[in-house]
Design a protein around this motif. Structure first.
Motif, PDB file in Angstrom:
ATOM      1  N   LYS A 209       0.842  -1.191   0.000  1.00  0.00           N
ATOM      2  CA  LYS A 209       0.000   0.000   0.000  1.00  0.00           C
ATOM      3  C   LYS A 209       0.883   1.248   0.000  1.00  0.00           C
ATOM      4  CE  LYS A 209      -4.558   0.069   1.934  1.00  0.00           C
ATOM      5  NZ  LYS A 209      -5.249  -0.829   2.831  1.00  0.00           N
ATOM      6  N   SER A 212       8.392   3.663   1.856  1.00  0.00           N
ATOM      7  CA  SER A 212       9.124   4.915   2.039  1.00  0.00           C
ATOM      8  C   SER A 212      10.027   5.144   0.829  1.00  0.00           C
ATOM      9  CB  SER A 212       9.963   4.850   3.308  1.00  0.00           C
ATOM     10  OG  SER A 212      10.975   3.879   3.154  1.00  0.00           O
ATOM     11  N   THR A 261       6.284   7.505  -0.146  1.00  0.00           N
ATOM     12  CA  THR A 261       6.198   8.750   0.603  1.00  0.00           C
ATOM     13  C   THR A 261       7.204   8.760   1.759  1.00  0.00           C
ATOM     14  OG1 THR A 261       4.606  10.231   1.667  1.00  0.00           O
ATOM     15  CG2 THR A 261       4.316   7.896   2.090  1.00  0.00           C
ATOM     16  N   GLU A 263       8.830   8.309   5.355  1.00  0.00           N
ATOM     17  CA  GLU A 263       8.715   7.239   6.352  1.00  0.00           C
ATOM     18  C   GLU A 263       7.650   7.550   7.406  1.00  0.00           C
ATOM     19  OE1 GLU A 263      12.552   6.666   8.076  1.00  0.00           O
ATOM     20  OE2 GLU A 263      11.773   5.386   9.667  1.00  0.00           O
ATOM     21  N   GLU A 264       7.641   8.798   7.875  1.00  0.00           N
ATOM     22  CA  GLU A 264       6.738   9.130   8.980  1.00  0.00           C
ATOM     23  C   GLU A 264       5.275   9.173   8.551  1.00  0.00           C
ATOM     24  OE1 GLU A 264       9.476  10.694   8.132  1.00  0.00           O
ATOM     25  OE2 GLU A 264       9.130  12.829   7.705  1.00  0.00           O
ATOM     26  N   ASP A 265       5.030   9.175   7.237  1.00  0.00           N
ATOM     27  CA  ASP A 265       3.644   9.198   6.777  1.00  0.00           C
ATOM     28  C   ASP A 265       3.075   7.798   6.544  1.00  0.00           C
ATOM     29  OD1 ASP A 265       3.714  11.923   6.840  1.00  0.00           O
ATOM     30  OD2 ASP A 265       4.270  12.135   4.723  1.00  0.00           O
ATOM     31  N   ILE A 266       3.864   6.778   6.834  1.00  0.00           N
ATOM     32  CA  ILE A 266       3.391   5.416   6.595  1.00  0.00           C
ATOM     33  C   ILE A 266       2.798   4.850   7.881  1.00  0.00           C
ATOM     34  CG2 ILE A 266       4.072   3.087   5.918  1.00  0.00           C
ATOM     35  CD1 ILE A 266       6.128   4.396   4.084  1.00  0.00           C
ATOM     36  N   MET A 267       1.563   4.463   7.789  1.00  0.00           N
ATOM     37  CA  MET A 267       0.834   4.035   8.975  1.00  0.00           C
ATOM     38  C   MET A 267       1.296   2.663   9.477  1.00  0.00           C
ATOM     39  SD  MET A 267      -1.175   6.579   9.373  1.00  0.00           S
ATOM     40  CE  MET A 267      -2.472   6.050  10.501  1.00  0.00           C
ATOM     41  N   GLU A 268       1.193   1.686   8.608  1.00  0.00           N
ATOM     42  CA  GLU A 268       1.522   0.331   9.054  1.00  0.00           C
ATOM     43  C   GLU A 268       2.942  -0.013   8.638  1.00  0.00           C
ATOM     44  OE1 GLU A 268      -1.340  -2.533   7.644  1.00  0.00           O
ATOM     45  OE2 GLU A 268      -2.933  -1.117   8.112  1.00  0.00           O
ATOM     46  N   GLN A 269       3.863   0.127   9.564  1.00  0.00           N
ATOM     47  CA  GLN A 269       5.246  -0.181   9.210  1.00  0.00           C
ATOM     48  C   GLN A 269       5.570  -1.621   9.551  1.00  0.00           C
ATOM     49  OE1 GLN A 269       8.049   2.619  10.666  1.00  0.00           O
ATOM     50  NE2 GLN A 269       7.165   4.298   9.498  1.00  0.00           N
ATOM     51  N   GLU A 270       6.196  -2.294   8.611  1.00  0.00           N
ATOM     52  CA  GLU A 270       6.624  -3.651   8.885  1.00  0.00           C
ATOM     53  C   GLU A 270       8.144  -3.696   8.859  1.00  0.00           C
ATOM     54  OE1 GLU A 270       3.632  -6.622   6.903  1.00  0.00           O
ATOM     55  OE2 GLU A 270       3.287  -4.530   6.415  1.00  0.00           O
TER      56      GLU A 270
END
Ligand code: ASP
Ligand code: MG
Length: 428
Positions: A209, A212, A261, A263-270
């Motif tokens: 989805k 970064s 986008t 890094e800080e704008d990514i909700m679900e970080q894996e």
């Protein structure tokens, strides 16, 4: 806007401006250009002022490059007249799209790079954008037109047409989005997003989805060819969100693709977001290199002077204190050139033996979460060990672990790692 090393977007964000880019397959024939127009009209319906960038029709640039070689007597890609030829494909598609939009009652006009003052340096065939004055584009958008910009091209200080290197329309699109302060740069292509691995190798690969910029840059550097790498670097430098999505369906059937986008704008970080195979690799080993200061510098300077890019360097002592073995990887394309240079310099470099190996592949595990999570390397090695896959070289960055293995195990390794890091079940 001047595209230097500025870390932040200079233009104020205009929430109503969208840049849409359509690649070669997306504009490959008249029918497809009609569909592109429907995508553009759908964005207009949502209230956006739309600036479009197009590539040449698929196959066109290759054909033009071939003609320059036939008639120019070989590779002439540094010649300004090469650019005069290969930039023409984008002129055609920009004009055709503008014509078709107008035939549908949508005000539009085409722009070539020079008409916007899209300035580049003078490195023909691989020019870098230096400046994009946004005034003409904004005037066109404010007048209600769709501004259709020929991708891939600009104008150099010598007043000649320049091109940005193969795949350069992506870079045009992101640069325009930065200059305009667009809310986003949507890149329409023949895949519907960026996947956790190559879906042709692993059928359970899932679409990301979001990713970064850093992850996308690492993916591109190890061979995931979705976007021209420079465009991602530019997006990161100017904070332009980039979305990759398919142009092969109608607008209403097109899903949201992958957003690249900050890094800080990514909700679900894996922890791990992708496992990328890279074939086309080769390995060179130098055995019995005198273990003296300056020897590595000598070897790698020689290769750098020949324009050979080196990756994954490993050095280990052979006979303690006196000799070392050294190996490194490079692109298969550069193998014969590198072998030739190293062979010629055998006496000067003082090694005993030189060995080339083409049957290698690189597999990379990538994820921004590696910055904060430990154990990814250990798990990677364990998964490979369980399959009896030997690791020949290892290299790492803050968010990537790459291993070099025998080429025949590429698929097995990619499948196993993809599974082990939970990507097969990852939420798309
Ligand atoms: N038409 C150019 C190429 O094929 C630029 C692009 O498509 O991005 O490389
Ligand atoms: Mg492309």
């Amino acid at each position: 806007m001047t595209l230097g090393s500025a870390p932040l977007r200079l233009a104020p964000t205009r929430d109503d401006v969208l840049v849409m880019k359509f690649g070669g397959t997306s504009v490959g024939d008249a029918e497809r250009i009609e569909r592109v127009a429907r995508h553009v009209m759908a964005a207009k319906m949502k209230g956006f002022k739309v600036c479009v960038t197009v590539s040449a029709m698929s196959g066109e640039t290759n054909k033009l490059v071939g003609l320059t070689e036939t008639l120019g007597g070989g590779d002439v890609s540094r010649d300004a007249d090469y650019d005069a030829v290969v930039a023409s494909g984008e002129q055609v598609t920009a004009g055709l799209l503008a014509l078709h939009l107008k035939s549908k009652g949508v005000p539009a006009r085409s722009f070539q790079g020079w008409q916007l003052g899209l300035e580049t340096d003078e490195s023909h065939g691989a020019a870098k954008i230096t400046n994009i004055p946004e005034d003409k584009l904004l005037a066109s958008l404010d007048a209600g037109e769709v501004a259709v910009v020929a991708g891939f091209q600009g104008i150099a200080p010598n007043n000649r047409i320049s091109t940005l290197g193969r795949g350069g329309s992506d870079t045009t699109a992101v640069a325009l989005a930065a200059a305009l302060g667009a809310v986003r740069c949507d890149i329409y292509t023949d895949v519907d997003g960026v996947y956790t691995t190559d879906p042709r190798i692993v059928s359970t690969a899932t679409r990301r989805k979001a990713l970064s910029y850093e992850e996308m840059l690492e993916m591109a550097s190890v061979g995931a060819k979705v976007l021209q790498t420079r465009s991602v670097g530019l997006g990161m430098a100017y904070g332009v969100p980039i979305r990759v999505l398919s142009s092969l369906g109608e607008p209403e059937d097109t899903d949201e693709g992958t957003l690249i986008t900050a890094e800080e704008d990514i909700m679900e970080q894996e922890v791990v977001t992708a496992v990328i195979p890279s074939t086309g690799e080769a390995k060179i080993s130098l055995l019995g290199v005198p273990d003296k200061p300056g020897r590595s510098a000598l070897i790698f300077q020689l290769l750098a002077d020949a324009g050979v890019n080196i990756d994954m360097i490993v050095q280990s002592p052979a006979r303690a204190g006196s000799e070392a073995n050294m190996s490194f990887t490079l692109s298969e394309r550069d193998l014969s050139l590198a072998m030739e240079k190293l062979t010629l310099a055998k006496a000067e470099l003082g090694y005993d033996d030189l060995v080339a190996n083409q049957n290698v592949a690189k597999v990379s595990v990538i994820g921004i979460g590696m910055k904060t999570h430990t154990g990814v390397a250990a798990k990677t090695f364990e998964v490979l060990a369980d399959r009896q896959i030997n690791i020949e070289n290892i290299s790492t960055s803050e968010i990537k672990i790459s291993v070099l293995i025998a080429a025949e195990y590429t698929e097995l390794a990619v499948r196993a790692l993809h599974e082990a890091f939970g990507l097969s079940t990852a939420k798309a």
